[in-house]
Design an enzyme around this catalytic site. Sequence first.
Site, short mmCIF file in Angstrom:
data_model
loop_
_atom_site.label_atom_id
_atom_site.label_comp_id
_atom_site.label_asym_id
_atom_site.label_seq_id
_atom_site.Cartn_x
_atom_site.Cartn_y
_atom_site.Cartn_z
N CYS A 273 14.47 -21.84 19.03
CA CYS A 273 13.71 -21.14 20.07
C CYS A 273 12.29 -20.72 19.69
O CYS A 273 11.37 -20.92 20.48
CB CYS A 273 14.48 -19.91 20.52
SG CYS A 273 15.85 -20.34 21.59
N PHE A 274 12.11 -20.09 18.54
CA PHE A 274 10.83 -19.44 18.28
C PHE A 274 9.64 -20.39 18.43
O PHE A 274 8.71 -20.15 19.19
CB PHE A 274 10.82 -18.80 16.88
CG PHE A 274 11.50 -17.47 16.80
CD1 PHE A 274 12.20 -16.97 17.90
CD2 PHE A 274 11.44 -16.71 15.65
CE1 PHE A 274 12.84 -15.74 17.82
CE2 PHE A 274 12.06 -15.48 15.57
CZ PHE A 274 12.76 -15.00 16.66
C1 UDX Z 1 19.46 -25.00 24.48
C2 UDX Z 1 17.99 -24.70 24.26
O1 UDX Z 1 17.67 -24.98 22.94
C3 UDX Z 1 17.66 -23.28 24.55
O2 UDX Z 1 16.28 -23.10 24.58
C4 UDX Z 1 18.14 -22.92 25.87
O3 UDX Z 1 17.92 -21.54 26.07
C5 UDX Z 1 19.59 -23.28 26.07
O4 UDX Z 1 19.82 -24.63 25.75
P1 UDX Z 1 21.50 -24.79 22.86
O5 UDX Z 1 22.70 -24.42 23.65
O6 UDX Z 1 21.36 -24.21 21.51
O7 UDX Z 1 20.21 -24.26 23.55
O8 UDX Z 1 21.31 -26.37 22.89
P2 UDX Z 1 22.35 -27.47 22.46
O9 UDX Z 1 23.26 -26.93 21.44
O10 UDX Z 1 21.54 -28.70 22.20
O11 UDX Z 1 23.22 -27.68 23.77
C6 UDX Z 1 22.82 -28.34 24.91
C7 UDX Z 1 23.98 -29.21 25.42
O12 UDX Z 1 23.64 -29.75 26.70
C8 UDX Z 1 24.32 -30.41 24.52
O13 UDX Z 1 25.66 -30.34 24.14
C9 UDX Z 1 24.05 -31.62 25.41
O14 UDX Z 1 24.95 -32.69 25.20
C10 UDX Z 1 24.19 -31.04 26.80
N1 UDX Z 1 23.50 -31.80 27.85
C11 UDX Z 1 22.20 -32.11 27.72
C12 UDX Z 1 24.20 -32.15 29.00
O15 UDX Z 1 25.39 -31.89 29.13
N2 UDX Z 1 23.53 -32.82 30.00
C13 UDX Z 1 22.22 -33.18 29.88
O16 UDX Z 1 21.65 -33.77 30.80
C14 UDX Z 1 21.54 -32.80 28.71
C1 UDX Z 2 16.17 -15.91 18.59
C2 UDX Z 2 16.12 -14.54 19.29
O1 UDX Z 2 16.37 -13.50 18.33
C3 UDX Z 2 17.13 -14.49 20.41
O2 UDX Z 2 17.03 -13.28 21.12
C4 UDX Z 2 16.88 -15.65 21.34
O3 UDX Z 2 17.83 -15.68 22.37
C5 UDX Z 2 16.89 -16.96 20.60
O4 UDX Z 2 15.97 -16.94 19.53
P1 UDX Z 2 17.78 -17.05 16.78
O5 UDX Z 2 16.77 -18.15 16.78
O6 UDX Z 2 19.21 -17.38 16.93
O7 UDX Z 2 17.44 -16.03 17.97
O8 UDX Z 2 17.65 -16.23 15.41
P2 UDX Z 2 16.81 -14.99 14.89
O9 UDX Z 2 17.75 -14.04 14.30
O10 UDX Z 2 15.85 -14.48 15.90
O11 UDX Z 2 15.99 -15.63 13.68
C6 UDX Z 2 14.98 -16.61 13.87
C7 UDX Z 2 14.36 -17.00 12.54
O12 UDX Z 2 13.56 -15.94 12.02
C8 UDX Z 2 15.38 -17.33 11.45
O13 UDX Z 2 14.96 -18.46 10.73
C9 UDX Z 2 15.38 -16.10 10.59
O14 UDX Z 2 15.78 -16.37 9.28
C10 UDX Z 2 13.93 -15.68 10.68
N1 UDX Z 2 13.71 -14.25 10.39
C11 UDX Z 2 14.24 -13.31 11.22
C12 UDX Z 2 12.95 -13.87 9.29
O15 UDX Z 2 12.48 -14.71 8.52
N2 UDX Z 2 12.76 -12.54 9.05
C13 UDX Z 2 13.27 -11.56 9.86
O16 UDX Z 2 13.03 -10.38 9.59
C14 UDX Z 2 14.04 -11.96 10.98
#
Ligand code: UDX
Ligand code: UDX
Length: 459
Positions: A273-274
């Site tokens: 995400c970030f």
């Molecule tokens: C993703 C995005 O990274 C995030 O920004 C968003 O908020 C939510 O979707 P994530 O659930 O982590 O997050 O992604 P991923 O684990 O890749 O899951 C997406 C799923 O959608 C995959 O399993 C993929 O096969 C499926 N997909 C994708 C469908 O079923 N239909 C499609 O057309 C495309």
């Molecule tokens: C983030 C947001 O926190 C969440 O709310 C959103 O829905 C999706 O994106 P996520 O990416 O799962 O969640 O993990 P997060 O805990 O936010 O960490 C992101 C990255 O920052 C990681 O690589 C983590 O190691 C790093 N991080 C975090 C640091 O290096 N230092 C910190 O103090 C906190």
Amino acid sequence: MKVKKICCIGAGYVGGPTMSVIAQKCPDITVTIVDINEQRIAAWNDSDLSKLPVYEPGLAGVVAEARGRNLFFSTDVDTAIADADMVFISVNTPTKTYGKGKGMAADLKFIELCARQIAAASKSDKIIVEKSTLPVRTAEALKSILHNTGSGVNFHILSNPEFLAEGTAIEDLHDPDRVLIGGENAEAVQALVDVYASWVPRERILTTNLWSSELSKLTANAFLAQRVSSINAISELCERTGANVDEVARAIGTDSRIGPKFLKASVGFGGSCFQKDILNLVYIARSYGLQEVAHYWEQVITMNDHQKHRFADNIVQTMYNTVSGKKITFLGWAFKKDTNDTRESAAIYVADALLSEEASIVVYDPKVTAEQVYADLDYLGTRTPAENRRLVSVVGDPYDAAERAHAIAVLTEWDEFKTYDWHRIKDHMMKPAFVFDGRKLLSGSKLDELGFQYYAIGE
Ligand code: UDX
Ligand code: UDX
């Protein structure tokens, strides 16, 4: 409007845990999660809960409770859409790798495909919920596709961005700081409020207009990432001045206006995400001609890239300016602890830089598979898949990983790394035995005592 059947498209890190918790907390709602990836659905349906495709503490228990009762995983997307009164879209929205906005804008092709599929499969009115993080005003595109089907079916579009963090997803879902719901139609908004109100206190459910909701998600992630980049910027200054970044973080974090969270200096942030969300924000700002706004947020990414490179450069410099032919052990490959997700993990970029210096790398991560490590490196395209397999090996035991290593680099803050027999590890390493701690995880004084050459970010 009372929701009885929910369909979620996308059984990934977001869709899987979120829907499992909705099913757990709302036993009277039938929740069906669909995905085009058959293997993934099969894994979600596996009777062996250790085979679930997403590793997340507490998830297996939730799935065990709800699966087969009111939680179902399926590849039959059309039927699940047709049956549902509410459809969540939780497919991935990666950064575009081609065309206009390449490397910055979100690729919305999966979202559009979903919209078209929903339009085609729907025979009754539905509430469509954007769960995926999307650029501001994506709902407009969804609306236009859905409203032009000519089928007489009505759609209401809501934005309900996810704030769960991987590794703590179940906790975050059970006890969220807030749930955000954006939408225009009051009844549709209320229907989704009612779903969450089954377990979330009403005052923590915020409702806004669609655009505020979409933008809030990008903004929340941009602010969090900015904190990490800010403390990482200070970590470099600490290394030059003799300050200690943990001490600085504690000193500023006790100011209640600043707060203690997200101030841990690291080798750089990763995750799905970030980076993607900030690039998105930058792209949107630029597309409105707001150069200064774009520039401001882009700096968060620049700083993060710098931190990853700096970590790799420091390894090379410290090891007498060459790592060619040297064995470097990576502890951790995931982008943070307690997840098997490796998207944008700093480890990938540090490995790439060291491989360009002809190091050989051995990876140990408690939850990441060898296939995933190779897939991540192959995706960069820096070298051929054959070269990646020649230079990198992935092992299932940390002590084997450290055998005859010139250096160990800690890339993920897995708790188990702290519990290792570091004396035994050192005995089996080449000397001097270097440890580069990208997470400030290990006890520097203890490792110094054992005779390691220990380096941590920001000290
Ligand atoms: C993703 C995005 O990274 C995030 O920004 C968003 O908020 C939510 O979707 P994530 O659930 O982590 O997050 O992604 P991923 O684990 O890749 O899951 C997406 C799923 O959608 C995959 O399993 C993929 O096969 C499926 N997909 C994708 C469908 O079923 N239909 C499609 O057309 C495309
Ligand atoms: C983030 C947001 O926190 C969440 O709310 C959103 O829905 C999706 O994106 P996520 O990416 O799962 O969640 O993990 P997060 O805990 O936010 O960490 C992101 C990255 O920052 C990681 O690589 C983590 O190691 C790093 N991080 C975090 C640091 O290096 N230092 C910190 O103090 C906190």
